[in-house]
Every structure is written in structure tokens, then in C-alpha cells.
Write an enzyme that holds these catalytic residues in place. Structure first.
Site, mmCIF file in Angstrom:
data_model
loop_
_atom_site.group_PDB
_atom_site.id
_atom_site.type_symbol
_atom_site.label_atom_id
_atom_site.label_comp_id
_atom_site.label_asym_id
_atom_site.label_seq_id
_atom_site.Cartn_x
_atom_site.Cartn_y
_atom_site.Cartn_z
ATOM 1 N N HIS A 131 -4.665 -10.836 2.337
ATOM 2 C CA HIS A 131 -4.777 -10.619 3.794
ATOM 3 C C HIS A 131 -6.214 -10.344 4.198
ATOM 4 O O HIS A 131 -7.056 -10.033 3.359
ATOM 5 C CB HIS A 131 -3.889 -9.445 4.220
ATOM 6 C CG HIS A 131 -4.407 -8.110 3.766
ATOM 7 N ND1 HIS A 131 -4.166 -7.604 2.509
ATOM 8 C CD2 HIS A 131 -5.186 -7.187 4.393
ATOM 9 C CE1 HIS A 131 -4.752 -6.435 2.384
ATOM 10 N NE2 HIS A 131 -5.404 -6.156 3.510
ATOM 11 N N ASP A 139 -8.742 -8.065 6.809
ATOM 12 C CA ASP A 139 -8.843 -6.863 7.641
ATOM 13 C C ASP A 139 -9.610 -7.233 8.904
ATOM 14 O O ASP A 139 -10.735 -7.734 8.817
ATOM 15 C CB ASP A 139 -9.680 -5.780 6.938
ATOM 16 C CG ASP A 139 -8.984 -5.132 5.761
ATOM 17 O OD1 ASP A 139 -7.785 -5.382 5.542
ATOM 18 O OD2 ASP A 139 -9.678 -4.355 5.062
ATOM 19 N N HIS A 150 -1.173 -5.475 6.023
ATOM 20 C CA HIS A 150 -2.062 -5.395 4.841
ATOM 21 C C HIS A 150 -1.245 -5.624 3.582
ATOM 22 O O HIS A 150 -1.266 -4.835 2.646
ATOM 23 C CB HIS A 150 -2.807 -4.062 4.841
ATOM 24 C CG HIS A 150 -3.652 -3.935 6.053
ATOM 25 N ND1 HIS A 150 -4.971 -4.316 6.095
ATOM 26 C CD2 HIS A 150 -3.316 -3.573 7.315
ATOM 27 C CE1 HIS A 150 -5.415 -4.164 7.330
ATOM 28 N NE2 HIS A 150 -4.439 -3.717 8.084
ATOM 29 N N TRP A 160 0.863 -1.179 0.000
ATOM 30 C CA TRP A 160 0.000 0.000 0.000
ATOM 31 C C TRP A 160 0.905 1.237 0.000
ATOM 32 O O TRP A 160 1.861 1.285 0.783
ATOM 33 C CB TRP A 160 -0.870 -0.017 1.260
ATOM 34 C CG TRP A 160 -1.975 0.972 1.193
ATOM 35 C CD1 TRP A 160 -1.939 2.270 1.626
ATOM 36 C CD2 TRP A 160 -3.288 0.764 0.663
ATOM 37 N NE1 TRP A 160 -3.135 2.883 1.385
ATOM 38 C CE2 TRP A 160 -3.986 1.973 0.797
ATOM 39 C CE3 TRP A 160 -3.937 -0.340 0.083
ATOM 40 C CZ2 TRP A 160 -5.304 2.133 0.378
ATOM 41 C CZ3 TRP A 160 -5.247 -0.181 -0.332
ATOM 42 C CH2 TRP A 160 -5.920 1.040 -0.188
ATOM 43 N N GLU A 207 -8.762 -9.554 1.168
ATOM 44 C CA GLU A 207 -8.336 -8.723 0.037
ATOM 45 C C GLU A 207 -7.135 -9.320 -0.702
ATOM 46 O O GLU A 207 -6.387 -10.113 -0.143
ATOM 47 C CB GLU A 207 -7.987 -7.309 0.548
ATOM 48 C CG GLU A 207 -9.204 -6.595 1.111
ATOM 49 C CD GLU A 207 -8.909 -5.318 1.874
ATOM 50 O OE1 GLU A 207 -9.732 -4.389 1.824
ATOM 51 O OE2 GLU A 207 -7.859 -5.231 2.545
ATOM 52 N N HIS A 262 -15.857 -0.641 3.602
ATOM 53 C CA HIS A 262 -15.341 -1.376 4.767
ATOM 54 C C HIS A 262 -16.350 -1.293 5.930
ATOM 55 O O HIS A 262 -16.698 -2.299 6.545
ATOM 56 C CB HIS A 262 -14.013 -0.775 5.268
ATOM 57 C CG HIS A 262 -12.790 -1.172 4.494
ATOM 58 N ND1 HIS A 262 -12.413 -0.548 3.335
ATOM 59 C CD2 HIS A 262 -11.844 -2.115 4.732
ATOM 60 C CE1 HIS A 262 -11.284 -1.088 2.888
ATOM 61 N NE2 HIS A 262 -10.920 -2.050 3.718
ATOM 62 N N HIS A 288 -8.918 -2.443 12.100
ATOM 63 C CA HIS A 288 -8.185 -1.713 11.049
ATOM 64 C C HIS A 288 -8.829 -0.361 10.754
ATOM 65 O O HIS A 288 -8.165 0.625 10.515
ATOM 66 C CB HIS A 288 -8.145 -2.585 9.791
ATOM 67 C CG HIS A 288 -7.533 -1.963 8.580
ATOM 68 N ND1 HIS A 288 -6.307 -1.342 8.584
ATOM 69 C CD2 HIS A 288 -7.985 -1.893 7.280
ATOM 70 C CE1 HIS A 288 -6.019 -0.915 7.355
ATOM 71 N NE2 HIS A 288 -7.020 -1.228 6.563
HETATM 72 N N1 LIG Z 1 -2.256 0.288 4.695
HETATM 73 C C1 LIG Z 1 -2.973 1.404 4.586
HETATM 74 C C2 LIG Z 1 -2.387 2.635 4.876
HETATM 75 C C3 LIG Z 1 -3.130 3.784 4.789
HETATM 76 C C4 LIG Z 1 -4.444 3.714 4.426
HETATM 77 C C5 LIG Z 1 -5.033 2.540 4.148
HETATM 78 C C6 LIG Z 1 -4.317 1.376 4.207
HETATM 79 C C7 LIG Z 1 -4.934 0.072 3.903
HETATM 80 O O1 LIG Z 1 -4.354 -0.953 4.096
HETATM 81 C C8 LIG Z 1 -6.280 0.079 3.348
HETATM 82 C C9 LIG Z 1 -6.738 -1.127 2.611
HETATM 83 N N2 LIG Z 1 -8.152 -1.012 2.462
HETATM 84 C C10 LIG Z 1 -6.533 -2.406 3.311
HETATM 85 O O2 LIG Z 1 -7.345 -2.671 4.161
HETATM 86 O O3 LIG Z 1 -5.648 -3.201 3.003
HETATM 87 ZN ZN LIG Z 2 -9.293 -3.257 3.536
HETATM 88 ZN ZN LIG Z 3 -6.313 -4.622 4.441
#
Ligand SMILES: Nc1ccccc1C(=O)C[C@H](N)C(=O)O
Ligand SMILES: [Zn+2]
Ligand SMILES: [Zn+2]
Length: 217
Positions: free
Chosen positions: A52, A54, A48, A18, A172, A160, A58
Site C-alpha cells: 500500500h 501512505d 494500510h 498492523w 510499503e 515518514h 496518514h
Molecule cells: N495502521 C496503523 C495503526 C497505528 C499506528 C500506525 C499504523 C500504520 O499503518 C503505520 C505504518 N507505518 C503504515 O503506514 O502502514
Molecule cells: Zn507508513
Molecule cells: Zn501505511
């Protein structure tokens, strides 16, 4: 008996992370090459990463952490649906699918080409209205082949939250590009990391034989 199929992204130093998050790293802290009796690996990574789950923690301060989640949603009968003909996935789109009864786990093959080494710029849109729709079908786990169920720049993480509110857990970054639609057994267990916001999983599926395929493919 049919073979198990790995639908998880391999955790390598090449794997996409990410943006801004901790990349995946593996290194040896002791090695046989350097005259130790054993090789000992060490990983550093965002939870993440790759395929993976959530935990609700999270995205919700008081949400359950990964060690507090039930096991049942992550093991059992699942259906793979193909929604790749549209970039807007909502309840109306899902209602067009062939829903056999008793489907607790849904894996969505979207239009996003699955590339574990590249973080996508845009994702197909998953409307929060899928949450009440899936809950009414009895679904407790939603898996997707993209890094998030919300847009990468989403601030409110509406999908989410909607899924969580309707009792649906989130999986995800699956690899579904070569998986035919149909019914499978799924195993995608998170690690029991105390207090954690998520966990990488090894997600595997095995076709359920002598079952009528959905969509009559
Ligand atoms: N790592 C992040 C850092 C900043 C903002 C979001 C994420 C996420 O991981 C969001 C993604 N929807 C997730 O659940 O994997
Ligand atoms: Zn997510
Ligand atoms: Zn995630």
C-alpha cells in the site's frame, strides 16, 4: 518483451495486519449459490493493508490525501537495490550503491524476510537521513519490503516525516525477496479514495531490457 512481475502481497483473510488495526475481510453480500443473479463481494480493511501507499495525511493533519497525489511517482522507471546485508540503512549505506542518473523511484530489498501472513516483531532501521540523500538524487518514490519505514512502535514517525518533507512518497510491504537488483518499469497506482490516508496498490514491475544492471551483477 519481459513479463510483468507481481510484487504485491495477495489480499487474503490470512494477510497480516498492523497490530490493533482492522484486519482484511472479504465476504459475499449476495451470492449465486443463494439464488441471486450475481456474486457481490464486500471488503472491510485498514487501508494500510498488504502492499500500500501512505498519503501524507496518514501522518500529517494537513497532508495530502490519496486522491490529491500525483500519478507520476507511481508509474515509471524504478531501481531495485539490495540493502539486506545491514539492519541499519542510512545515507552512508545508500551512497555505497551504484547510482545511475535519472532514478526517480527506488525499491529497497531489506533483510526482512517477506512473509505476507506474519507481522514482523522488528524491522531493519531506516534512518531519516536517507530523505535528503534520496531527494538530492531526484527520487520521488521510496518503496520498501516492510510494513513501515519507521519502527512499529515509533511515535514520532521520523522517517515518514523526513521523506514527506523531502518530497518522497512512500510505498510499503512490497515482495522483493526473489527480485534481482536492477532497473525496472513500475506500476503501483493507489485508488482515488477521496479524503483517504492511504490505499492498497497492485505493484508490478517489468525488467528494462538491454540496460546495464546496477552493481554489475
Ligand atoms: N495502521 C496503523 C495503526 C497505528 C499506528 C500506525 C499504523 C500504520 O499503518 C503505520 C505504518 N507505518 C503504515 O503506514 O502502514
Ligand atoms: Zn507508513
Ligand atoms: Zn501505511
Amino acid at each position: 518483451m519481459a513479463q510483468w512481475i507481481d510484487i504485491s502481497q495477495p489480499l487474503s483473510t490470512q494477510i497480516a495486519h498492523w497490530p490493533g488495526d482492522t484486519p482484511f475481510q472479504y465476504q459475499l453480500t449476495a451470492s449465486i449459490e443463494e439464488k441471486n443473479s450475481v456474486n457481490i463481494g464486500n471488503i472491510q480493511t485498514s487501508l494500510h493493508i498488504g502492499t500500500h501507499i501512505d498519503a501524507p495525511y496518514h501522518f500529517s493533519k494537513n497532508g495530502k490525501t490519496v486522491d490529491q497525489l500525483p500519478l507520476e511517482p507511481y508509474i515509471g522507471k524504478a531501481v531495485v537495490l539490495n540493502v539486506s546485508r545491514t539492519d541499519i540503512i542510512n545515507a552512508a549505506v545508500l551512497s555505497q550503491m551504484n547510482w545511475s542518473s535519472d532514478i526517480k523511484r527506488v525499491l529497497l530489498h531489506t533483510s526482512l524476510p517477506n512473509n505476507p501472513t506474519r507481522f514482523p516483531e522488528t524491522l531493519p532501521y531506516l534512518d531519516p537521513d536517507i530523505a535528503p540523500f534520496l531527494q538530492a538524487k531526484g527520487v520521488v518514490l521510496l518503496g520498501v519490503d516492510m510494513p513501515s519505514v519507521d519502527a512499529p512502535d515509533s511515535k514520532d514517525l521520523a522517517t515518514h516525516h523526513a521523506l514527506n518533507k523531502h518530497g518522497i512518497l512512500i510505498l510499503e510491504n512490497l515482495l522483493l525477496d526473489t527480485v534481482p537488483i536492477g532497473e525496472y518499469e513500475l506500476i503501483a497506482l493507489p485508488l482515488a479514495i477521496q479524503g483517504a490516508d492511504g490505499s492498497p496498490v497492485r505493484a508490478v514491475i517489468r525488467p528494462i531490457e538491454k540496460e546495464e544492471k546496477l552493481h554489475g551483477k
